[in-house]
Motif scaffolding. Structure first.
Motif, mmCIF file in Angstrom:
data_model
loop_
_atom_site.group_PDB
_atom_site.id
_atom_site.type_symbol
_atom_site.label_atom_id
_atom_site.label_comp_id
_atom_site.label_asym_id
_atom_site.label_seq_id
_atom_site.Cartn_x
_atom_site.Cartn_y
_atom_site.Cartn_z
ATOM 1 N N ALA A 1 0.857 -1.186 0.000
ATOM 2 C CA ALA A 1 0.000 0.000 0.000
ATOM 3 C C ALA A 1 0.894 1.238 0.000
ATOM 4 C CB ALA A 1 -0.917 0.001 1.221
ATOM 5 N N PRO A 2 0.867 1.981 -1.095
ATOM 6 C CA PRO A 2 -0.150 2.004 -2.152
ATOM 7 C C PRO A 2 0.025 1.037 -3.318
ATOM 8 C CG PRO A 2 1.408 3.778 -2.517
ATOM 9 C CD PRO A 2 1.827 3.111 -1.226
ATOM 10 N N GLY A 3 1.141 0.315 -3.410
ATOM 11 C CA GLY A 3 1.443 -0.440 -4.615
ATOM 12 C C GLY A 3 0.345 -1.358 -5.112
ATOM 13 N N LEU A 4 -0.322 -2.087 -4.188
ATOM 14 C CA LEU A 4 -1.349 -3.063 -4.570
ATOM 15 C C LEU A 4 -2.732 -2.671 -4.059
ATOM 16 C CD1 LEU A 4 0.628 -6.359 -3.817
ATOM 17 C CD2 LEU A 4 0.417 -5.148 -6.007
ATOM 18 N N ALA A 5 -2.901 -1.417 -3.706
ATOM 19 C CA ALA A 5 -4.157 -0.973 -3.097
ATOM 20 C C ALA A 5 -5.149 -0.427 -4.127
ATOM 21 C CB ALA A 5 -3.874 0.093 -2.041
ATOM 22 N N HIS A 6 -6.412 -0.502 -3.762
ATOM 23 C CA HIS A 6 -7.496 0.094 -4.553
ATOM 24 C C HIS A 6 -7.413 1.607 -4.447
ATOM 25 C CE1 HIS A 6 -11.709 1.312 -5.413
ATOM 26 N NE2 HIS A 6 -11.703 0.257 -6.225
ATOM 27 N N GLN A 7 -7.951 2.294 -5.442
ATOM 28 C CA GLN A 7 -7.881 3.753 -5.452
ATOM 29 C C GLN A 7 -8.545 4.381 -4.221
ATOM 30 O OE1 GLN A 7 -9.841 5.666 -8.737
ATOM 31 N NE2 GLN A 7 -11.717 4.460 -8.552
ATOM 32 N N ASP B 1 8.819 7.822 12.704
ATOM 33 C CA ASP B 1 8.240 8.182 13.991
ATOM 34 C C ASP B 1 6.946 8.971 13.813
ATOM 35 O OD1 ASP B 1 7.966 8.494 16.749
ATOM 36 O OD2 ASP B 1 9.162 10.330 16.770
ATOM 37 N N GLN B 2 5.817 8.388 14.207
ATOM 38 C CA GLN B 2 4.497 8.995 14.115
ATOM 39 C C GLN B 2 4.117 9.367 12.683
ATOM 40 O OE1 GLN B 2 3.355 11.748 17.384
ATOM 41 N NE2 GLN B 2 5.423 11.402 18.207
ATOM 42 N N ASN B 3 4.773 8.748 11.711
ATOM 43 C CA ASN B 3 4.442 9.008 10.310
ATOM 44 C C ASN B 3 3.111 8.322 9.991
ATOM 45 O OD1 ASN B 3 4.251 8.777 7.419
ATOM 46 N ND2 ASN B 3 6.454 9.076 7.264
ATOM 47 N N PRO B 4 2.079 9.084 9.613
ATOM 48 C CA PRO B 4 0.751 8.480 9.444
ATOM 49 C C PRO B 4 0.687 7.460 8.313
ATOM 50 C CG PRO B 4 0.760 10.742 8.628
ATOM 51 C CD PRO B 4 2.054 10.540 9.359
ATOM 52 N N LEU B 5 1.441 7.669 7.232
ATOM 53 C CA LEU B 5 1.447 6.684 6.166
ATOM 54 C C LEU B 5 2.080 5.384 6.644
ATOM 55 C CD1 LEU B 5 1.431 9.538 4.509
ATOM 56 C CD2 LEU B 5 1.980 8.048 2.598
ATOM 57 N N HIS B 6 3.228 5.505 7.289
ATOM 58 C CA HIS B 6 3.926 4.317 7.780
ATOM 59 C C HIS B 6 3.062 3.558 8.782
ATOM 60 C CE1 HIS B 6 7.213 1.746 8.972
ATOM 61 N NE2 HIS B 6 7.155 2.164 10.219
ATOM 62 N N GLU B 7 2.393 4.267 9.672
ATOM 63 C CA GLU B 7 1.554 3.606 10.674
ATOM 64 C C GLU B 7 0.408 2.851 10.014
ATOM 65 O OE1 GLU B 7 2.332 6.547 14.520
ATOM 66 O OE2 GLU B 7 0.457 6.723 13.388
ATOM 67 N N ASP B 8 -0.247 3.465 9.026
ATOM 68 C CA ASP B 8 -1.317 2.758 8.322
ATOM 69 C C ASP B 8 -0.770 1.565 7.546
ATOM 70 O OD1 ASP B 8 -3.453 4.275 9.223
ATOM 71 O OD2 ASP B 8 -4.251 4.636 7.223
ATOM 72 N N GLN B 9 0.394 1.736 6.927
ATOM 73 C CA GLN B 9 0.992 0.638 6.178
ATOM 74 C C GLN B 9 1.309 -0.551 7.083
ATOM 75 O OE1 GLN B 9 4.132 3.016 4.552
ATOM 76 N NE2 GLN B 9 3.103 3.317 2.588
ATOM 77 N N LEU B 10 1.759 -0.278 8.293
ATOM 78 C CA LEU B 10 2.039 -1.375 9.226
ATOM 79 C C LEU B 10 0.755 -2.094 9.625
ATOM 80 C CD1 LEU B 10 4.789 0.071 11.612
ATOM 81 C CD2 LEU B 10 5.054 -1.297 9.541
#
Length: 433
Positions: A187-193, A216-225
């Motif tokens: 995500a985003p590589g294999l994610a739906h739009q 650290d507290q990166n919202p993209l990284h946290e969602d990706q995890l």
């Protein structure tokens, strides 16, 4: 004095006025693996945090290997065949092995471009190779919602439903997600739009933690995890390359651990501390394949902005052989041109989902808020130059000389490899330690 910037498939020679004091910012010399094939074999047979690839494949009847799209110079030709041969030897039929190009919302890679991406004709002859299509509702399954931000997570069913899930890629700085590779290929590589446009909306992109080299507290990284946790067992093959695109590091293993190990390896080479900010900063978009479009060029601007003095000039060279980028990105740039930055940002702040590729325009406003951005490119058509929303320079040399004269400051920073190197000002580093 002459310097060379990565530009297209080669280099752009530039000259800096002789009176200037130049700080050239590039990676320290990286180790190069003397036998890349042997290093890959060792990684696959002695992984971190999991069984060997052969043992993992022995428990599976299907496998999906996700690879990055053409915008990343990943050495796929080195590792895809050894991986696939091991999976087949363990009993998985070739018809049940898929190589899935993790395009995110980028265009598909087809024809000669796909052959170049794979780097090995054997792969396409023996297994199915397909592009992810983020707009195809039927090709995605809903796997849950993230707990912290309630992001709806829909992923490519070919990856989700495979017994053996493997992501591959290049670990390098990323201007939103901290570092590329690992979980980002999903995500985003294999994610739906729907998923992509949610965690690329204004709220995510404007978060100060969504930046280069930061988890650290990166919202993209946290969602990706969180997304990674939803999938269960996922494995990763990570690579690091040097300035000449030679293999410097490779590992295989459990996705989170193997990615963390790769990041730990690459950090001292790409995070460079410099003693001051500069009124004149010269950089590139990393050359081919990243500088094929203006869309990707913005990464080079953002990577260099940490050391741009307020009111200074950031000069970037990017071939842009394919022009601006997607029609959606062109539309977003038109909005920025018509509204100007403040009104544009206020407008998109109201949206729960970003328009496609709008996030790249939002990221461009960050260096623009610090100083003037100048683009040198021979690939942007005259009729579209205004859509860059920056000054278009006829010559990098002239732009440098004019900047030095305007600021009456002889100090110039030159970053030949562009966004693959992220400079930080010593003052800022000290403030955060």
């Amino acid at each position: 004095m002459p310097y060379r910037l990565n530009y297209g498939r080669g280099h752009l020679e530039i000259s800096v006025p002789s009176e200037c004091i130049v700080t050239e910012i590039r990676k320290p010399a990286m180790p190069v693996l003397p036998d890349a094939d042997a290093a890959i074999d060792k990684a696959l047979d002695t992984p971190c945090g999991c069984d060997s690839l052969t043992q993992l494949a022995g428990k599976a009847t299907s496998a999906c290997i996700a690879i990055c799209d053409i915008t990343r110079p990943v050495p796929n030709g080195l590792f895809l065949q050894p991986m696939i041969r091991r999976i087949m030897a363990a009993g998985v039929d070739a018809s049940n092995i898929t190589v899935l190009v993790a395009t995110g919302l980028h265009r598909p890679n087809l024809g000669d471009e796909l052959e170049e991406l794979l780097g090995d004709a054997w792969v396409r002859r023996n297994v199915q190779v397909v592009n992810h299509e983020a707009r195809d509702d039927q090709q995605h399954v809903h796997v849950g919602n993230t707990r912290k931000r309630s992001t709806v997570v829909r992923l490519d069913r070919r990856f989700v439903e495979a017994d053996l899930k493997i992501v591959t890629g290049l670990v390098e700085p990323h201007f939103m997600a901290g570092y590329s590779g690992g979980r980002k290929v999903i995500a985003p590589g294999l994610a739906h739009q729907e998923t992509i446009t949610t965690f690329h909306n204004h709220r995510f992109m404007s978060d100060p933690a969504a930046r280069n080299c930061n988890f650290d507290q990166n919202p993209l990284h946290e969602d990706q995890l969180e997304i990674l946790q939803m999938l269960g067992d996922v494995y990763a093959l990570n690579t690091v390359i040097d300035e000449q695109r030679r293999l410097s590091f490779v590992n295989f293993g459990e996705c989170l651990q193997s990615h963390a190990d790769a990041v730990q390896f690459v950090k001292p080479f790409c995070e460079i501390v410099v003693p001051r900010r500069f009124k004149t900063v010269v950089t590139s978009a990393a050359g081919y394949p990243l500088d094929k479009t203006y869309y990707q060029t913005i990464k080079g601007m953002v990577a260099a902005m940490n050391i741009l003095a307020p009111g200074g000039d950031l000069i970037i060279a990017s071939q842009c052989s394919e022009g601006m980028g997607s029609p959606e990105f062109v539309h977003s740039q038109k909005q920025l041109l018509e509204m100007r930055a403040d009104a544009f940002l206020n407008h998109i702040a109201q949206q729960s989902h970003a328009d496609i590729d709008q996030w790249q325009t939002q990221m461009q406003t960050k260096p623009m808020s610090i100083g003037r951005v100048h683009l040198y490119s021979d690939g942007i058509p005259d009729q579209q130059r205004a859509l860059t929303c920056v000054d278009v320079a006829s010559s990098v040399d002239d732009a440098i000389a004019e900047s030095v004269q305007r600021h009456q400051d002889r100090h110039v920073a030159v970053i030949p490899e562009g966004p693959y190197v992220v400079p930080f000002c010593e003052q800022d580093v000290m403030a955060h330690t």
